[in-house]
Motif scaffolding. Sequence first.
Motif, short mmCIF file in Angstrom:
data_model
loop_
_atom_site.label_atom_id
_atom_site.label_comp_id
_atom_site.label_asym_id
_atom_site.label_seq_id
_atom_site.Cartn_x
_atom_site.Cartn_y
_atom_site.Cartn_z
N HIS A 26 1.31 -1.46 -0.63
CA HIS A 26 0.03 -0.17 -0.19
C HIS A 26 0.98 1.24 0.06
N TYR A 27 1.96 0.93 1.37
CA TYR A 27 2.76 2.44 0.59
C TYR A 27 3.75 2.73 -0.05
N SER A 28 3.94 1.65 -0.46
CA SER A 28 5.07 1.77 -1.62
C SER A 28 4.18 2.57 -3.05
N ILE A 53 2.51 18.56 14.80
CA ILE A 53 2.50 18.04 15.81
C ILE A 53 3.62 16.80 15.71
N LYS A 54 4.52 16.62 14.83
CA LYS A 54 4.89 16.30 14.30
C LYS A 54 6.68 17.30 14.88
N SER A 55 6.71 18.80 14.55
CA SER A 55 7.14 19.15 14.00
C SER A 55 7.54 19.85 16.29
N LEU A 71 12.72 5.42 12.42
CA LEU A 71 11.40 4.01 12.23
C LEU A 71 9.84 4.00 11.92
N ALA A 72 10.45 3.63 10.17
CA ALA A 72 9.26 4.18 9.10
C ALA A 72 8.88 5.11 8.91
N CYS A 73 9.78 5.38 8.28
CA CYS A 73 10.25 6.94 7.52
C CYS A 73 9.60 7.40 6.53
N GLY A 74 8.44 6.33 6.35
CA GLY A 74 8.33 7.10 4.82
C GLY A 74 8.69 7.62 3.57
N LYS A 75 8.16 8.37 3.22
CA LYS A 75 9.02 9.24 1.94
C LYS A 75 9.70 10.07 2.73
N ILE A 93 14.30 3.90 8.38
CA ILE A 93 14.48 2.72 7.78
C ILE A 93 12.17 2.76 7.34
N ASP A 94 12.25 2.31 6.26
CA ASP A 94 11.13 2.08 5.93
C ASP A 94 11.09 1.02 4.75
N ILE A 95 9.50 -0.13 5.51
CA ILE A 95 9.13 -1.36 4.56
C ILE A 95 9.13 -1.18 3.60
N ALA A 96 9.01 0.41 2.56
CA ALA A 96 8.42 0.46 1.67
C ALA A 96 9.54 0.57 0.72
N GLY A 129 13.43 -1.86 5.34
CA GLY A 129 13.34 -2.99 5.59
C GLY A 129 12.29 -3.33 6.59
N ASP A 130 11.80 -4.43 7.58
CA ASP A 130 10.92 -4.56 8.30
C ASP A 130 11.20 -4.38 9.70
N CYS A 131 11.54 -3.13 10.37
CA CYS A 131 12.02 -2.57 11.27
C CYS A 131 11.26 -3.51 12.56
N TYR A 132 10.24 -3.95 12.85
CA TYR A 132 9.63 -4.58 13.28
C TYR A 132 9.66 -6.73 13.49
N GLU A 133 10.37 -6.66 12.56
CA GLU A 133 10.95 -7.92 12.50
C GLU A 133 12.67 -8.58 12.43
N CYS A 151 8.86 7.48 16.01
CA CYS A 151 8.66 6.69 14.97
C CYS A 151 6.94 7.01 14.98
N GLN A 152 6.69 7.89 13.30
CA GLN A 152 5.51 8.65 13.29
C GLN A 152 4.63 7.74 12.94
N PHE A 153 3.57 7.92 13.24
CA PHE A 153 1.55 7.41 12.94
C PHE A 153 2.29 5.67 11.78
N ALA A 154 2.94 4.82 12.85
CA ALA A 154 3.45 3.43 12.65
C ALA A 154 3.81 2.63 12.94
N ALA A 163 4.93 -11.33 19.22
CA ALA A 163 6.90 -10.72 18.50
C ALA A 163 7.17 -9.44 17.80
N ARG A 164 6.39 -8.90 17.40
CA ARG A 164 6.31 -7.73 16.32
C ARG A 164 6.87 -6.90 16.97
N ALA A 165 5.75 -6.92 18.18
CA ALA A 165 5.40 -5.59 19.44
C ALA A 165 6.54 -5.76 19.59
N1 SAM Z 1 6.74 8.22 9.53
C1 SAM Z 1 6.21 8.81 8.29
C2 SAM Z 1 5.87 9.89 8.55
O1 SAM Z 1 5.20 10.50 9.74
O2 SAM Z 1 5.38 11.02 6.86
C3 SAM Z 1 5.11 8.06 7.54
C4 SAM Z 1 3.92 7.81 7.91
S1 SAM Z 1 3.14 6.04 7.33
C5 SAM Z 1 1.41 6.68 7.88
C6 SAM Z 1 3.58 4.70 7.70
C7 SAM Z 1 5.15 4.74 7.55
O3 SAM Z 1 5.27 3.54 8.39
C8 SAM Z 1 4.22 3.94 5.64
O4 SAM Z 1 5.96 4.37 5.10
C9 SAM Z 1 4.69 1.92 6.04
O5 SAM Z 1 5.89 1.92 4.63
C10 SAM Z 1 5.56 2.40 6.88
N2 SAM Z 1 6.04 0.83 7.80
C11 SAM Z 1 4.47 0.02 7.73
N3 SAM Z 1 5.05 -1.22 8.35
C12 SAM Z 1 6.70 -1.02 8.65
C13 SAM Z 1 7.67 -2.01 9.14
N4 SAM Z 1 7.20 -3.03 9.87
N5 SAM Z 1 8.83 -1.92 9.08
C14 SAM Z 1 9.14 0.00 8.63
N6 SAM Z 1 8.47 0.63 8.28
C15 SAM Z 1 6.97 0.47 8.28
#
Ligand code: SAM
Length: 327
Positions: A26-28, A53-55, A71-75, A93-96, A129-133, A151-154, A163-165
């Motif tokens: 989805h995110y990719s 809020i993040k700022s 973590l899960a830095c997105g774009k 790091i992001d999974i997408a 990569g998968d931050c939760y694995e 780790c914002q919105f992720a 195990a992942r948590a």
């Molecule tokens: N943190 C960024 C921001 O605030 O703009 C992106 C937030 S977006 C709502 C959620 C992000 O979490 C997506 O980029 C998604 O690919 C990433 N994500 C979800 N599961 C993940 C995982 N297991 N490992 C790394 N990234 C993950």
Amino acid sequence: PKSRVKYTPEGDAHFSEDFVQKVADHYSARTNQTLEEREASPIIHLKKLNNWIKSVLVQLYARRGDVVLDLACGKGGDLIKWDKAKIGYYVGIDIAEGSIEDCRTRYNGDADHHQRRRKSSFPARLICGDCYEVRLDKVLADDAPFDICSCQFALHYSWSTEARARRALANVSALLRPGGIFIGTMPDANVIVKKLREAKGLAFGNSVYWIRFDEEYSEKKFKHSSPYGIKYKFHLEDAVDCPEWIVPFNIFKSLAEEYDLELIFVKNAHEFVHEYLKKPEYIDLMRRLGALGDGNQDQSTLSPDEWEVAYLYLAFVLKKRGQPDRT
Ligand code: SAM
């Protein structure tokens, strides 16, 4: 583009495998928008509020020269915030895969969709990569320790299995220095469960979002089921359309403590806005981000439906136990 997620199935990890892939895909598939597209979004003011809020979190906790793990830095939507905080080094790091590519473009200050940005002034490492694995202490052995992890919105994407948590929190704990700070935003389970209780069926929402639980999660079952793997489908217009998981905050707090991460504060986004919008510097910031109209009331430019979505989230700050404390 499909991003490939690799697994080392252990315990119940294989159970959530398909869903994790869904989240990654989805995110990719979501590419960068042009400025015009972004401004035309039905949730543009919500996006700006979330950026505010993040700022505020970054400004509250980042110090010049900090080593930052996103973590899960997105774009790379937060690169500019970290740049303003004059950090010394950044690992994202992001999974997408698609998002990491966009993040690299932004970091380099290359033009994307007619938007030219300044190159980030700190050195960085961007990883898919998968931050939760994955055990990140191994991957990032040369980059650690970190002063701040964000780790914002992720973080809720880690809550599909215990195990992942645990991996998520173990990673944060192993990588932060003693006294290091973990900042984040995620859905507020209390609000979501309250809304589910008030809803007629298993779904609720408004003109910009909806949430739908599976049959098996009638409200009654919540109390008796495992606190992990409580899945719902989340749809947010022009932003999200994928499976997510409830993070009961009391469980999150005690699990974090097991990993030496102490809660400093947790606030629902509405409360966060009310508290920090009293401070002149953050009112100014809100105005600069374009999330405020002429008046200075919090929702002045957010539609009521966007403001309701803001209520679905909370902000948290944790601290890695041990000295030294920051001054
Ligand atoms: N943190 C960024 C921001 O605030 O703009 C992106 C937030 S977006 C709502 C959620 C992000 O979490 C997506 O980029 C998604 O690919 C990433 N994500 C979800 N599961 C993940 C995982 N297991 N490992 C790394 N990234 C993950």
